[in-house]
Design an enzyme around this catalytic site. Sequence first.
Site, short mmCIF file in Angstrom:
data_model
loop_
_atom_site.label_atom_id
_atom_site.label_comp_id
_atom_site.label_asym_id
_atom_site.label_seq_id
_atom_site.Cartn_x
_atom_site.Cartn_y
_atom_site.Cartn_z
N CYS A 106 0.82 -1.23 0.00
CA CYS A 106 0.00 0.00 0.00
C CYS A 106 0.85 1.27 0.00
CB CYS A 106 -0.95 0.02 1.20
SG CYS A 106 -2.16 -1.32 1.17
N HIS A 149 -3.42 7.56 1.88
CA HIS A 149 -3.78 6.23 1.42
C HIS A 149 -5.15 5.90 2.01
CE1 HIS A 149 -3.99 2.09 0.61
NE2 HIS A 149 -3.75 1.69 1.85
N ASN A 164 -10.07 0.03 -0.44
CA ASN A 164 -8.62 0.17 -0.39
C ASN A 164 -8.04 -0.36 -1.70
OD1 ASN A 164 -5.88 -0.03 0.07
ND2 ASN A 164 -6.08 -0.93 2.11
N1 ACO Z 1 -18.51 -8.54 8.58
C1 ACO Z 1 -19.04 -8.79 9.78
N2 ACO Z 1 -18.31 -9.08 10.86
C2 ACO Z 1 -16.97 -9.13 10.70
C3 ACO Z 1 -16.34 -8.87 9.48
C4 ACO Z 1 -17.17 -8.58 8.38
N3 ACO Z 1 -16.68 -8.29 7.16
N4 ACO Z 1 -15.02 -8.97 9.63
C5 ACO Z 1 -14.80 -9.28 10.91
N5 ACO Z 1 -15.99 -9.37 11.57
C6 ACO Z 1 -16.21 -9.68 12.97
C7 ACO Z 1 -15.07 -10.40 13.58
O1 ACO Z 1 -15.16 -11.80 13.35
C8 ACO Z 1 -15.24 -10.06 15.05
O2 ACO Z 1 -16.23 -10.90 15.58
P1 ACO Z 1 -16.07 -11.52 17.05
O3 ACO Z 1 -16.00 -10.32 17.95
O4 ACO Z 1 -17.30 -12.33 17.19
O5 ACO Z 1 -14.81 -12.29 17.02
C9 ACO Z 1 -15.78 -8.64 15.02
O6 ACO Z 1 -16.30 -8.46 13.71
C10 ACO Z 1 -14.73 -7.60 15.31
O7 ACO Z 1 -13.57 -7.83 14.51
P2 ACO Z 1 -12.30 -6.95 14.63
O8 ACO Z 1 -11.23 -7.51 13.77
O9 ACO Z 1 -11.99 -6.73 16.09
O10 ACO Z 1 -12.81 -5.57 14.03
P3 ACO Z 1 -12.08 -4.21 13.98
O11 ACO Z 1 -12.89 -3.18 14.63
O12 ACO Z 1 -10.65 -4.32 14.37
O13 ACO Z 1 -12.12 -3.89 12.41
C11 ACO Z 1 -10.67 -3.89 10.50
C12 ACO Z 1 -11.42 -4.74 11.52
C13 ACO Z 1 -11.68 -3.08 9.72
C14 ACO Z 1 -9.91 -4.81 9.58
C15 ACO Z 1 -9.73 -2.94 11.25
O14 ACO Z 1 -8.94 -3.63 12.16
C16 ACO Z 1 -8.84 -2.18 10.31
O15 ACO Z 1 -9.28 -1.39 9.53
N6 ACO Z 1 -7.52 -2.42 10.40
C17 ACO Z 1 -6.56 -1.74 9.56
C18 ACO Z 1 -6.14 -2.69 8.56
C19 ACO Z 1 -6.19 -2.13 7.16
O16 ACO Z 1 -6.86 -1.19 6.85
N7 ACO Z 1 -5.45 -2.80 6.34
C20 ACO Z 1 -5.40 -2.45 4.99
C21 ACO Z 1 -4.04 -2.61 4.45
S1 ACO Z 1 -2.87 -1.75 5.42
C22 ACO Z 1 -3.22 -0.25 5.14
O17 ACO Z 1 -3.51 0.06 4.04
C23 ACO Z 1 -3.19 0.66 6.29
#
Ligand code: ACO
Length: 326
Positions: free
Chosen positions: A120, A253, A283
């Site tokens: 990214c 980004h 993204n």
């Molecule tokens: N739909 C519904 N529920 C979901 C989904 C989905 N698509 N994905 C995960 N869940 C559930 C999980 O299973 C979890 O359930 P549980 O509590 O029963 O175990 C719950 O939702 C919470 O999951 P988390 O992973 O804790 O959610 P979080 O609030 O951390 O959000 C996310 C996840 C959106 C990936 C976040 O961590 C994030 O944005 N991280 C940054 C990563 C990123 O953007 N990477 C891209 C590449 S790097 C970059 O470009 C910066």
Amino acid sequence: MSLVSPPALRARILGVGGHLPERCVTNEELATRVETSDAWIVERTGIRQRYIAAPHETATFLGARAAEAALRDAGVGAEAVDAVILATSTPDEAFPATAVRVQAALGIRRGFAFDVAAACSGFVYALAAADAFIRQGMARHVLVIGSEVYSRILDWSDRTTCVLFGDGAGAFLLGAGPAEGPGLLSVHLHADGALGDLLYVDGAVGQRERSGFLRMKGQEVFRHAVVKLAAVVDEALAANGLDKADVDWLVPHQANRRIIDGMGKRLGLAPERVVVTVDRHANTSAASIPLAMAEAVGDGRIQRGDLVLMEALGGGMTWGAALARY
Ligand code: ACO
């Protein structure tokens, strides 16, 4: 290309362009395939839809369309291009580089072309390379492209990753200008390979068994993004003797609305000064910054003379920032 002693030069952003695949996939449509919902995706990420490439819409195809748009915007012909630098994690082939395929698609038969692999952060890395070539006098016109088809490396049964990404391409045409004029003020790059397992693709052409799927520890990536992007943005401002209040536009980004909003607040920027496309593009990795820039220049928000701050973090872990006087 040969290295000659140049006068003091700066890389000017002459033109910007973007290209998206034709097919748009909404959260609602995704929710018919994996266990997710529009409400969850919007609340956690700000994403409402993404564009997904058809088989013929490869990184080369999308990158060439974006490059053509940047050349049109600059009013410069392809024959003037000395170098093509293309950032991608989803090349059409192991080699030749997608940059070389784009060069051929544009009918360019001179200069040099290569790919950059920094996930990214790829576009910021590619900008740094182009900036160095221009300052050193090795190239006068450089096409810098980010082109991605992440839909090909997503595990469509993994709801924790497949909802986050989209396909697309964006490009800048950079041209040599006087050092005291507008252009790239500085680019700042970082990498920490010890964090490589937080976000990676578990296969490639070098591994016979599988081409690989994207894997991510989302929460840990999120935590690193907040801290590392803040630090590199401060580094870029300090290197130029500038203050947060000097920034006219944040073109970040586009990974997650929460990360973007956090950075905007930290900089004290009004929300309308932060360019956001993640809601419509998701993204698009190395393509997200030039796509966002193309949109905000195209609709007249970003004007000549404005100070633009770009920043990105991605797999590697890699991160970086660039400041430009557009
Ligand atoms: N739909 C519904 N529920 C979901 C989904 C989905 N698509 N994905 C995960 N869940 C559930 C999980 O299973 C979890 O359930 P549980 O509590 O029963 O175990 C719950 O939702 C919470 O999951 P988390 O992973 O804790 O959610 P979080 O609030 O951390 O959000 C996310 C996840 C959106 C990936 C976040 O961590 C994030 O944005 N991280 C940054 C990563 C990123 O953007 N990477 C891209 C590449 S790097 C970059 O470009 C910066």
